[in-house]
Design an enzyme around this catalytic site. Structure first.
Site, PDB file in Angstrom:
ATOM      1  N   ASN A 140      -4.030 -11.300   2.675  1.00 16.87           N
ATOM      2  CA  ASN A 140      -5.460 -11.170   2.934  1.00 16.87           C
ATOM      3  C   ASN A 140      -6.127 -12.522   3.147  1.00 16.87           C
ATOM      4  OD1 ASN A 140      -6.514  -8.411   3.073  1.00 16.87           O
ATOM      5  ND2 ASN A 140      -5.580  -8.178   1.047  1.00 16.87           N
ATOM      6  N   ASN A 146      -3.855  -7.446  11.479  1.00 20.46           N
ATOM      7  CA  ASN A 146      -4.754  -6.408  10.972  1.00 20.46           C
ATOM      8  C   ASN A 146      -5.907  -6.277  11.966  1.00 20.46           C
ATOM      9  OD1 ASN A 146      -7.374  -6.275   8.596  1.00 20.46           O
ATOM     10  ND2 ASN A 146      -5.989  -4.574   8.974  1.00 20.46           N
ATOM     11  N   PHE A 159     -12.883  -6.253  11.597  1.00 22.14           N
ATOM     12  CA  PHE A 159     -12.073  -7.459  11.419  1.00 22.14           C
ATOM     13  C   PHE A 159     -10.859  -7.417  12.335  1.00 22.14           C
ATOM     14  CE2 PHE A 159      -8.449  -9.685   9.588  1.00 22.14           C
ATOM     15  CZ  PHE A 159      -8.980 -10.952   9.390  1.00 22.14           C
ATOM     16  N   PRO A 217     -13.136 -10.630   1.209  1.00 24.14           N
ATOM     17  CA  PRO A 217     -13.374 -11.961   1.787  1.00 24.14           C
ATOM     18  C   PRO A 217     -14.284 -12.834   0.928  1.00 24.14           C
ATOM     19  CG  PRO A 217     -13.659 -10.244   3.443  1.00 24.14           C
ATOM     20  CD  PRO A 217     -13.539  -9.551   2.126  1.00 24.14           C
ATOM     21  N   HIS A 226       0.764  -8.137  -2.528  1.00 24.77           N
ATOM     22  CA  HIS A 226      -0.477  -7.739  -1.863  1.00 24.77           C
ATOM     23  C   HIS A 226      -1.610  -8.421  -2.617  1.00 24.77           C
ATOM     24  CE1 HIS A 226      -3.054  -4.229  -0.039  1.00 24.77           C
ATOM     25  NE2 HIS A 226      -3.406  -5.425   0.426  1.00 24.77           N
ATOM     26  N   GLU A 276       0.821  -1.214   0.000  1.00 25.23           N
ATOM     27  CA  GLU A 276       0.000   0.000   0.000  1.00 25.23           C
ATOM     28  C   GLU A 276       0.856   1.266   0.000  1.00 25.23           C
ATOM     29  OE1 GLU A 276      -3.522   0.329   2.354  1.00 25.23           O
ATOM     30  OE2 GLU A 276      -4.130  -1.751   1.970  1.00 25.23           O
ATOM     31  N   ASP A 289       1.003  -9.022   2.313  1.00 25.79           N
ATOM     32  CA  ASP A 289      -0.356  -9.040   2.843  1.00 25.79           C
ATOM     33  C   ASP A 289      -1.135  -9.979   1.932  1.00 25.79           C
ATOM     34  OD1 ASP A 289      -2.967  -8.667   3.564  1.00 25.79           O
ATOM     35  OD2 ASP A 289      -2.954  -6.483   3.383  1.00 25.79           O
TER      36      ASP A 289
END
Length: 394
Positions: free
Chosen positions: A272, A329, A334, A232, A227, A98, A270
């Site tokens: 995710n 995170n 979340f 989700p 990244h 980011e 990341d």
């Protein structure tokens, strides 16, 4: 109602925070059998890796972070705390996500160069089609110039890779393009560097009995940073992107390692994806079946038919030392682990990791991230790694 909101904002920004104490320093967890400690000095011969999603300014919206004081959410404040965090741990290699294109050019790259680092940055694929791409975020890798020499850099664009493998997605039992089309709408990227370690030779003499001061070349290593897509609901996209990442890293290794060997590899990012996800299973075990629940019954051609696999056995630094952190995170909706430092299981050893932030600290400040002391919605990860096998020297 507006008056009540103004009062709450005033209390949050002007009354509560000036009296809040900074959280304690994060400690270092050693490998099994060692003791927890504050000593941040690296052991000789180790490489300190740092991984951090810094929260791009374009995503730090007051409506999403209304628990954070407005002044602490402003980029002019956050960027100074972020750069201080980067320097504080004295990492040899830093992998950031980011990072906005303009901030890389105008702020991060100049600041890091002044501290002895070289950098490599690429924005998400959308940057190529935008008139104003300076706000597009991407991935950056910084490395100490006195410890590493860049051999080659790689941009890993998942859209482009998928397009080049079109036949793979359209082969087998595939009768639709549903999976392929889902993948092609996401412009996430990764980057990778092939680096040569530079080994100090201050105490070595040459054949003429002259003391050598220039470093010699040591191990070559591959460092990757990515990244993965965030949503989700798109677990299938995350899994296929991770597979394409691993396929690309296998190709980089084939093109650069001595025949029959594997270069030491460090993969940060990341992702995710939480522990227990298909992505986590793929990276750890090297294989996920084509009917894995995270593919959500979307048709991905040969991947759905034959499964996903790679031959780069990896370990998570935090899982190897003890356990994954309780979170990396923390937002208003979340709390969990999304970020990882992976490394070659047979070629590298994790010696220490930076302990997670205490959950009570976050709850006691704002109840979520960012806050005035932690300027991203992610916490940075760091690990001291040691290469076990001399490989890839040329």
């Amino acid at each position: 109602q507006q008056g009540t909101s103004n009062i709450i904002e005033y209390l949050r920004d002007e009354i509560i925070w000036p009296q809040s104490a900074a959280p304690p320093e994060r400690e270092w967890y050693p490998s099994r059998g060692g003791s927890l400690g504050n000593d941040s000095a690296k052991a000789p011969g180790t490489i300190r890796i740092f991984c951090y999603n810094i929260l791009a300014d374009i995503y730090a919206l007051p409506v999403r972070c209304n628990y954070c004081p407005s002044w602490a959410l402003e980029w002019k404040y956050r960027k100074l705390r972020i750069i201080k965090e980067l320097f504080h741990h004295d990492a040899d290699i830093l992998c950031l996500q980011e990072v906005e294109a303009e901030q890389y050019e105008m702020f991060f790259n100049p600041e890091m160069k002044n501290r002895g680092y070289e950098g490599y940055f690429k924005p998400k694929s959308r940057a190529r089609t935008m008139d104003d791409s300076k706000k597009v975020d991407g991935c950056a890798i910084f490395y100490k110039r006195d410890q590493f020499r860049l051999i080659k850099d790689y941009l890993i664009e998942y859209q482009s890779i998928a397009l080049s493998k079109h036949d793979t997605f359209m082969t087998g039992n595939s009768k639709t393009k549903d999976g392929f089309n889902r993948l092609m709408t996401k412009d996430n990227i990764g980057i990778a560097l092939l680096l040569q370690q530079l080994v100090p030779q201050n105490n070595v003499q040459n054949s003429l009995n002259h003391r050598m001061t220039s470093p010699i070349e040591g191990d070559r290593i591959i460092v990757a940073n990515t990244h993965i897509h965030w949503d989700p609901e798109d677990r299938d996209v995350k899994l296929i992107q991770s597979q394409l990442l691993m396929e690309t890293l296998m190709e980089i290794n084939r093109n650069n390692a001595p025949v029959g060997e594997t270069l030491p590899m460090i993969v940060c990012g990341d992702f995710n994806s939480i522990p227990g996800s298909g992505v986590y299973k793929l990276l750890v075990s090297g294989e996920v079946p084509g009917d894995h629940e995270d593919l959500q019954n979307y048709d991905y051609g040969l991947y759905s038919l034959n499964g996903l696999k790679h031959n780069l056995p990896l370990k998570s630094a935090y899982a190897e030392i003890g356990n994954e952190p309780p979170f990396t995170n923390w937002t208003s909706d979340f709390v969990g682990v999304l970020d990882y430092i992976w490394y070659s299981r047979d070629l590298i050893k994790a010696e220490r990791v930076l302990k997670s932030v205490d959950e009570a600290v976050v709850r006691g400040l704002t109840g979520a991230l960012p806050n005035p002391f932690m300027s991203s919605d992610h916490i940075p990860l760091a690990a001291d790694l040691r290469i076990l096998k001399n490989t890839g020297r040329r």
